[in-house]
Design a protein around this motif. Structure first.
Motif, PDB file in Angstrom:
ATOM      1  N   MET A  28      24.927 -51.775 -26.549  1.00 52.17           N
ATOM      2  CA  MET A  28      24.077 -51.009 -27.437  1.00 52.17           C
ATOM      3  C   MET A  28      24.966 -49.985 -28.122  1.00 52.17           C
ATOM      4  O   MET A  28      25.724 -49.272 -27.478  1.00 52.17           O
ATOM      5  N   VAL A  29      24.838 -49.911 -29.442  1.00 55.36           N
ATOM      6  CA  VAL A  29      25.639 -48.978 -30.237  1.00 55.36           C
ATOM      7  C   VAL A  29      24.683 -48.029 -30.949  1.00 55.36           C
ATOM      8  O   VAL A  29      23.685 -48.453 -31.529  1.00 55.36           O
ATOM      9  N   MET A  30      24.975 -46.735 -30.882  1.00 56.92           N
ATOM     10  CA  MET A  30      24.166 -45.737 -31.567  1.00 56.92           C
ATOM     11  C   MET A  30      25.101 -44.735 -32.225  1.00 56.92           C
ATOM     12  O   MET A  30      25.953 -44.144 -31.549  1.00 56.92           O
ATOM     13  N   GLY A  31      24.941 -44.563 -33.520  1.00 58.00           N
ATOM     14  CA  GLY A  31      25.780 -43.603 -34.244  1.00 58.00           C
ATOM     15  C   GLY A  31      27.251 -43.966 -34.195  1.00 58.00           C
ATOM     16  O   GLY A  31      28.098 -43.080 -34.228  1.00 58.00           O
ATOM     17  N   GLY A  32      27.545 -45.253 -34.099  1.00 53.35           N
ATOM     18  CA  GLY A  32      28.928 -45.700 -34.069  1.00 53.35           C
ATOM     19  C   GLY A  32      29.576 -45.632 -32.706  1.00 53.35           C
ATOM     20  O   GLY A  32      30.736 -46.000 -32.540  1.00 53.35           O
ATOM     21  N   MET A  33      28.842 -45.177 -31.689  1.00 54.49           N
ATOM     22  CA  MET A  33      29.392 -45.097 -30.338  1.00 54.49           C
ATOM     23  C   MET A  33      28.780 -46.182 -29.470  1.00 54.49           C
ATOM     24  O   MET A  33      27.581 -46.449 -29.538  1.00 54.49           O
ATOM     25  N   VAL A  34      29.589 -46.806 -28.649  1.00 57.07           N
ATOM     26  CA  VAL A  34      29.105 -47.801 -27.698  1.00 57.07           C
ATOM     27  C   VAL A  34      28.492 -47.053 -26.515  1.00 57.07           C
ATOM     28  O   VAL A  34      29.163 -46.280 -25.841  1.00 57.07           O
ATOM     29  N   LEU A  35      27.159 -47.257 -26.303  1.00 59.37           N
ATOM     30  CA  LEU A  35      26.469 -46.569 -25.218  1.00 59.37           C
ATOM     31  C   LEU A  35      26.330 -47.439 -23.983  1.00 59.37           C
ATOM     32  O   LEU A  35      26.356 -46.937 -22.865  1.00 59.37           O
ATOM     33  N   GLU A  36      26.147 -48.736 -24.191  1.00 63.58           N
ATOM     34  CA  GLU A  36      25.942 -49.641 -23.049  1.00 63.58           C
ATOM     35  C   GLU A  36      26.367 -51.038 -23.451  1.00 63.58           C
ATOM     36  O   GLU A  36      26.091 -51.485 -24.560  1.00 63.58           O
ATOM     37  N   THR A  37      27.052 -51.721 -22.543  1.00 61.39           N
ATOM     38  CA  THR A  37      27.487 -53.092 -22.829  1.00 61.39           C
ATOM     39  C   THR A  37      26.832 -54.102 -21.895  1.00 61.39           C
ATOM     40  O   THR A  37      26.868 -55.292 -22.172  1.00 61.39           O
ATOM     41  N   ASN A  38      26.221 -53.648 -20.814  1.00 59.66           N
ATOM     42  CA  ASN A  38      25.596 -54.539 -19.842  1.00 59.66           C
ATOM     43  C   ASN A  38      24.229 -54.960 -20.361  1.00 59.66           C
ATOM     44  O   ASN A  38      23.301 -54.154 -20.440  1.00 59.66           O
ATOM     45  N   MET A  39      24.086 -56.243 -20.716  1.00 61.99           N
ATOM     46  CA  MET A  39      22.846 -56.749 -21.292  1.00 61.99           C
ATOM     47  C   MET A  39      21.664 -56.591 -20.334  1.00 61.99           C
ATOM     48  O   MET A  39      20.552 -56.269 -20.761  1.00 61.99           O
ATOM     49  N   ASN A  40      21.878 -56.787 -19.041  1.00 65.65           N
ATOM     50  CA  ASN A  40      20.790 -56.626 -18.071  1.00 65.65           C
ATOM     51  C   ASN A  40      20.263 -55.185 -18.066  1.00 65.65           C
ATOM     52  O   ASN A  40      19.056 -54.956 -17.991  1.00 65.65           O
ATOM     53  N   GLU A  41      21.160 -54.220 -18.142  1.00 64.56           N
ATOM     54  CA  GLU A  41      20.757 -52.814 -18.174  1.00 64.56           C
ATOM     55  C   GLU A  41      19.980 -52.497 -19.447  1.00 64.56           C
ATOM     56  O   GLU A  41      18.965 -51.788 -19.420  1.00 64.56           O
ATOM     57  N   ILE A  42      20.419 -53.038 -20.563  1.00 67.08           N
ATOM     58  CA  ILE A  42      19.731 -52.817 -21.845  1.00 67.08           C
ATOM     59  C   ILE A  42      18.317 -53.380 -21.787  1.00 67.08           C
ATOM     60  O   ILE A  42      17.348 -52.704 -22.146  1.00 67.08           O
ATOM     61  N   VAL A  43      18.168 -54.607 -21.306  1.00 65.51           N
ATOM     62  CA  VAL A  43      16.852 -55.247 -21.225  1.00 65.51           C
ATOM     63  C   VAL A  43      15.951 -54.500 -20.240  1.00 65.51           C
ATOM     64  O   VAL A  43      14.761 -54.290 -20.507  1.00 65.51           O
ATOM     65  N   THR A  44      16.501 -54.056 -19.121  1.00 63.16           N
ATOM     66  CA  THR A  44      15.720 -53.294 -18.134  1.00 63.16           C
ATOM     67  C   THR A  44      15.173 -52.022 -18.751  1.00 63.16           C
ATOM     68  O   THR A  44      13.999 -51.672 -18.569  1.00 63.16           O
ATOM     69  N   GLN A  45      16.002 -51.302 -19.508  1.00 62.93           N
ATOM     70  CA  GLN A  45      15.569 -50.051 -20.127  1.00 62.93           C
ATOM     71  C   GLN A  45      14.544 -50.286 -21.239  1.00 62.93           C
ATOM     72  O   GLN A  45      13.604 -49.501 -21.398  1.00 62.93           O
ATOM     73  N   ILE A  46      14.710 -51.362 -21.989  1.00 68.56           N
ATOM     74  CA  ILE A  46      13.725 -51.693 -23.031  1.00 68.56           C
ATOM     75  C   ILE A  46      12.388 -52.050 -22.388  1.00 68.56           C
ATOM     76  O   ILE A  46      11.329 -51.599 -22.858  1.00 68.56           O
ATOM     77  N   ASP A  47      12.406 -52.809 -21.306  1.00 66.24           N
ATOM     78  CA  ASP A  47      11.163 -53.140 -20.592  1.00 66.24           C
ATOM     79  C   ASP A  47      10.485 -51.891 -20.048  1.00 66.24           C
ATOM     80  O   ASP A  47       9.263 -51.749 -20.136  1.00 66.24           O
TER      81      ASP A  47
END
Length: 71
Positions: free
Chosen positions: A1-20
């Motif tokens: 996940m990139v926000m404002g040009g900075m990489v905040l998270e690269t683990n897809m499982n973590e991204i999906v968990t937080q979106i859920d």
């Protein structure tokens, strides 16, 4: 996940968990939007013979202003 040009998270499982988790929170808060309408309906359904003019709670006395009819 990139926000404002900075990489905040690269683990897809973590991204999906937080979106859920965010989606679940938004769904649980959706019921709050109807609360004012439910409160008005509850007052209308109280079927008071007349609107109280003075409310006394212990040492506190509240004068109720003249209000239009709820019906």
């Amino acid at each position: 996940m990139v926000m404002g040009g900075m990489v905040l998270e690269t683990n897809m499982n973590e991204i999906v968990t937080q979106i859920d988790a965010q989606n679940k929170l938004e769904k649980s808060e959706a019921g709050l939007a109807g609360a004012p309408a439910r409160a008005v309906s509850a007052v209308k359904n109280m079927n008071l013979p007349e609107i109280p003019r003075n409310i006394n709670i212990g040492d506190i006395s509240i004068k109720v202003p003249n209000l239009p009819s709820f019906k």
